[in-house]
Design a protein around this motif. Structure first.
Motif, PDB file in Angstrom:
ATOM      1  N   VAL A 169     -24.183  21.067  74.481  1.00  0.00           N
ATOM      2  CA  VAL A 169     -22.615  21.504  74.452  1.00  0.00           C
ATOM      3  C   VAL A 169     -21.758  21.153  75.648  1.00  0.00           C
ATOM      4  CG1 VAL A 169     -21.684  23.706  74.616  1.00  0.00           C
ATOM      5  CG2 VAL A 169     -23.411  23.535  73.239  1.00  0.00           C
ATOM      6  N   ILE A 170     -20.633  20.658  75.265  1.00  0.00           N
ATOM      7  CA  ILE A 170     -19.679  20.264  76.537  1.00  0.00           C
ATOM      8  C   ILE A 170     -18.317  21.373  76.426  1.00  0.00           C
ATOM      9  CG2 ILE A 170     -18.751  18.446  75.128  1.00  0.00           C
ATOM     10  CD1 ILE A 170     -18.065  17.155  77.961  1.00  0.00           C
ATOM     11  N   VAL A 171     -17.780  21.803  77.372  1.00  0.00           N
ATOM     12  CA  VAL A 171     -16.386  22.702  77.296  1.00  0.00           C
ATOM     13  C   VAL A 171     -15.368  21.671  77.861  1.00  0.00           C
ATOM     14  CG1 VAL A 171     -15.061  24.732  78.263  1.00  0.00           C
ATOM     15  CG2 VAL A 171     -17.536  24.719  77.957  1.00  0.00           C
ATOM     16  N   LEU A 172     -14.330  21.564  76.987  1.00  0.00           N
ATOM     17  CA  LEU A 172     -13.239  20.616  77.102  1.00  0.00           C
ATOM     18  C   LEU A 172     -11.926  21.542  77.544  1.00  0.00           C
ATOM     19  CD1 LEU A 172     -13.846  17.716  74.827  1.00  0.00           C
ATOM     20  CD2 LEU A 172     -14.257  17.708  77.259  1.00  0.00           C
ATOM     21  N   ALA A 173     -11.437  21.455  78.673  1.00  0.00           N
ATOM     22  CA  ALA A 173     -10.249  22.158  78.983  1.00  0.00           C
ATOM     23  C   ALA A 173      -9.006  21.399  78.742  1.00  0.00           C
ATOM     24  CB  ALA A 173     -10.256  22.685  80.377  1.00  0.00           C
ATOM     25  N   LEU A 174      -7.935  21.882  78.201  1.00  0.00           N
ATOM     26  CA  LEU A 174      -6.715  21.622  78.136  1.00  0.00           C
ATOM     27  C   LEU A 174      -5.773  21.786  79.094  1.00  0.00           C
ATOM     28  CD1 LEU A 174      -5.416  22.367  74.429  1.00  0.00           C
ATOM     29  CD2 LEU A 174      -6.699  20.316  75.329  1.00  0.00           C
ATOM     30  N   PRO A 175      -5.554  20.880  80.157  1.00  0.00           N
ATOM     31  CA  PRO A 175      -4.799  21.016  81.423  1.00  0.00           C
ATOM     32  C   PRO A 175      -3.402  21.381  81.267  1.00  0.00           C
ATOM     33  CG  PRO A 175      -5.391  18.730  80.984  1.00  0.00           C
ATOM     34  CD  PRO A 175      -6.038  19.371  79.815  1.00  0.00           C
ATOM     35  N   ARG A 176      -2.808  22.146  82.224  1.00  0.00           N
ATOM     36  CA  ARG A 176      -3.644  22.672  83.375  1.00  0.00           C
ATOM     37  C   ARG A 176      -4.109  24.136  83.079  1.00  0.00           C
ATOM     38  NH1 ARG A 176       0.739  20.794  87.375  1.00  0.00           N
ATOM     39  NH2 ARG A 176       2.072  21.596  85.827  1.00  0.00           N
ATOM     40  N   GLY A 177      -3.329  24.861  82.274  1.00  0.00           N
ATOM     41  CA  GLY A 177      -3.696  26.245  82.136  1.00  0.00           C
ATOM     42  C   GLY A 177      -5.030  26.450  81.733  1.00  0.00           C
ATOM     43  N   GLY A 178      -5.446  25.773  80.837  1.00  0.00           N
ATOM     44  CA  GLY A 178      -6.923  25.886  80.060  1.00  0.00           C
ATOM     45  C   GLY A 178      -8.029  25.824  81.038  1.00  0.00           C
ATOM     46  N   VAL A 179      -7.678  25.066  82.213  1.00  0.00           N
ATOM     47  CA  VAL A 179      -8.997  24.757  83.288  1.00  0.00           C
ATOM     48  C   VAL A 179      -9.593  26.071  83.939  1.00  0.00           C
ATOM     49  CG1 VAL A 179      -9.623  23.566  85.433  1.00  0.00           C
ATOM     50  CG2 VAL A 179      -8.014  22.334  83.653  1.00  0.00           C
ATOM     51  N   PRO A 180      -8.944  27.070  84.400  1.00  0.00           N
ATOM     52  CA  PRO A 180      -9.465  28.145  85.153  1.00  0.00           C
ATOM     53  C   PRO A 180     -10.347  28.948  83.965  1.00  0.00           C
ATOM     54  CG  PRO A 180      -7.432  28.055  85.989  1.00  0.00           C
ATOM     55  CD  PRO A 180      -7.398  27.038  84.599  1.00  0.00           C
ATOM     56  N   VAL A 181      -9.872  29.041  82.752  1.00  0.00           N
ATOM     57  CA  VAL A 181     -10.420  29.672  81.637  1.00  0.00           C
ATOM     58  C   VAL A 181     -11.671  29.037  81.373  1.00  0.00           C
ATOM     59  CG1 VAL A 181     -10.167  30.479  79.398  1.00  0.00           C
ATOM     60  CG2 VAL A 181      -8.195  30.364  80.826  1.00  0.00           C
ATOM     61  N   ALA A 182     -11.652  27.655  80.949  1.00  0.00           N
ATOM     62  CA  ALA A 182     -12.779  26.721  80.780  1.00  0.00           C
ATOM     63  C   ALA A 182     -14.085  26.779  81.795  1.00  0.00           C
ATOM     64  CB  ALA A 182     -12.196  25.421  80.457  1.00  0.00           C
ATOM     65  N   TYR A 183     -13.499  26.862  82.981  1.00  0.00           N
ATOM     66  CA  TYR A 183     -14.283  26.808  84.171  1.00  0.00           C
ATOM     67  C   TYR A 183     -15.401  27.986  84.071  1.00  0.00           C
ATOM     68  CZ  TYR A 183     -16.386  27.220  88.876  1.00  0.00           C
ATOM     69  OH  TYR A 183     -17.246  27.370  89.866  1.00  0.00           O
ATOM     70  N   GLU A 184     -14.696  29.234  83.873  1.00  0.00           N
ATOM     71  CA  GLU A 184     -15.496  30.523  83.693  1.00  0.00           C
ATOM     72  C   GLU A 184     -16.301  30.350  82.697  1.00  0.00           C
ATOM     73  OE1 GLU A 184     -15.680  32.601  86.020  1.00  0.00           O
ATOM     74  OE2 GLU A 184     -14.164  31.924  87.251  1.00  0.00           O
ATOM     75  N   ILE A 185     -15.998  29.652  81.317  1.00  0.00           N
ATOM     76  CA  ILE A 185     -16.739  29.572  80.238  1.00  0.00           C
ATOM     77  C   ILE A 185     -17.928  28.856  80.495  1.00  0.00           C
ATOM     78  CG2 ILE A 185     -16.967  28.791  77.902  1.00  0.00           C
ATOM     79  CD1 ILE A 185     -13.876  29.789  77.612  1.00  0.00           C
ATOM     80  N   ALA A 186     -17.716  27.578  81.127  1.00  0.00           N
ATOM     81  CA  ALA A 186     -18.513  26.658  81.400  1.00  0.00           C
ATOM     82  C   ALA A 186     -19.652  27.086  82.396  1.00  0.00           C
ATOM     83  CB  ALA A 186     -18.351  25.394  81.942  1.00  0.00           C
ATOM     84  N   GLN A 187     -19.382  27.758  83.335  1.00  0.00           N
ATOM     85  CA  GLN A 187     -20.355  28.646  84.104  1.00  0.00           C
ATOM     86  C   GLN A 187     -21.062  29.731  83.781  1.00  0.00           C
ATOM     87  OE1 GLN A 187     -20.523  27.668  87.762  1.00  0.00           O
ATOM     88  NE2 GLN A 187     -19.734  25.890  86.879  1.00  0.00           N
ATOM     89  N   ALA A 188     -20.366  30.387  82.709  1.00  0.00           N
ATOM     90  CA  ALA A 188     -21.107  31.505  82.167  1.00  0.00           C
ATOM     91  C   ALA A 188     -22.378  31.079  81.086  1.00  0.00           C
ATOM     92  CB  ALA A 188     -20.152  32.387  81.582  1.00  0.00           C
TER      93      ALA A 188
END
Length: 223
Positions: free
Chosen positions: A28-47
């Protein structure tokens, strides 16, 4: 009406709870749409304890109304054009091609700004969870999904904190799964569902990507 998200990172933590089926999986890989999606995606990837990367996408705004998307391009060359909007708005072919040329230049800049010297993480054969901070028209998300399809992922999952009712249908089957925390009938803008919706800076994007940097070239999550 549910209370607004405090900020993008809280939205990501809440959304991660809906994605637990993908936790701890090496495919599984989480891909963020920058820039606004990055903080959301970071938390998902960490969790979920999975890898994080960005997928730059550039919106094609109408020549006289830049905020209204008539399509979008992604960094690997995939494109989505809302042909019905282009026709109804009277956008000429020359205007459309000009917007695309400018978008390609901007995408090149974003790749350098966000990733620096790091190469994109491997997507082929993996479940790709595409994340943004919300969806309005769906143009950017659809372009991202079309881009990913050319890279051979096993599955494409769209994950959003908020989107208008009926948003899954707008994507036209471009994703295999659609996960959204809130889908209100009364939807005016993504920002109305956040208490803090300040613009995300390039430094924040780079910092979060560095924190989530994988342990190897295939993109295994740290730790």
């Amino acid at each position: 009406m549910e209370r607004p998200f405090t900020d993008r990172r809280e939205a990501g933590r809440l959304l991660a709870g809906l994605l637990q089926a993908y936790a701890g999986r090496r495919d599984v890989i989480v891909l963020a749409l920058p820039r606004g999606g990055v903080p959301v995606a970071y938390e998902i990837a960490q969790a979920l304890h999975v890898a994080l990367d960005v997928l730059p996408v550039c919106k094609l705004g109408l020549p006289w109304q830049a905020e209204l998307a008539m399509g979008a391009l992604s960094s690997n060359g995939a494109q989505y054009v809302d042909s019905s909007l282009v026709r109804s708005a009277g956008v000429s072919e020359a205007q459309l091609q000009s917007a695309m040329a400018l978008a390609r230049i901007e995408l090149g800049r974003r790749e350098v700004r966000y990733r620096g010297e790091r190469a994109p993480l491997a997507v082929a054969g993996r479940v790709a969870i595409v994340v943004d901070d919300g969806m309005a028209t769906g143009a950017s998300l659809k372009a991202a999904a079309l881009a990913l399809a050319t890279l051979g992922p096993a599955r494409i999952v769209a994950a959003l904190p908020v989107a208008p009712a009926g948003s899954q249908e707008r994507l036209g089957g471009a994703v295999d799964e659609f996960v959204c925390a809130r889908m209100p009938e009364a939807f005016y803008s993504v920002g109305q569902f956040y208490l803090d919706f300040d613009q995300v800076g390039d430094d924040t994007v780079r910092d979060l990507l560095a924190l989530a940097a994988p342990d190897d070239a295939n993109g295994e999550a740290p730790g």
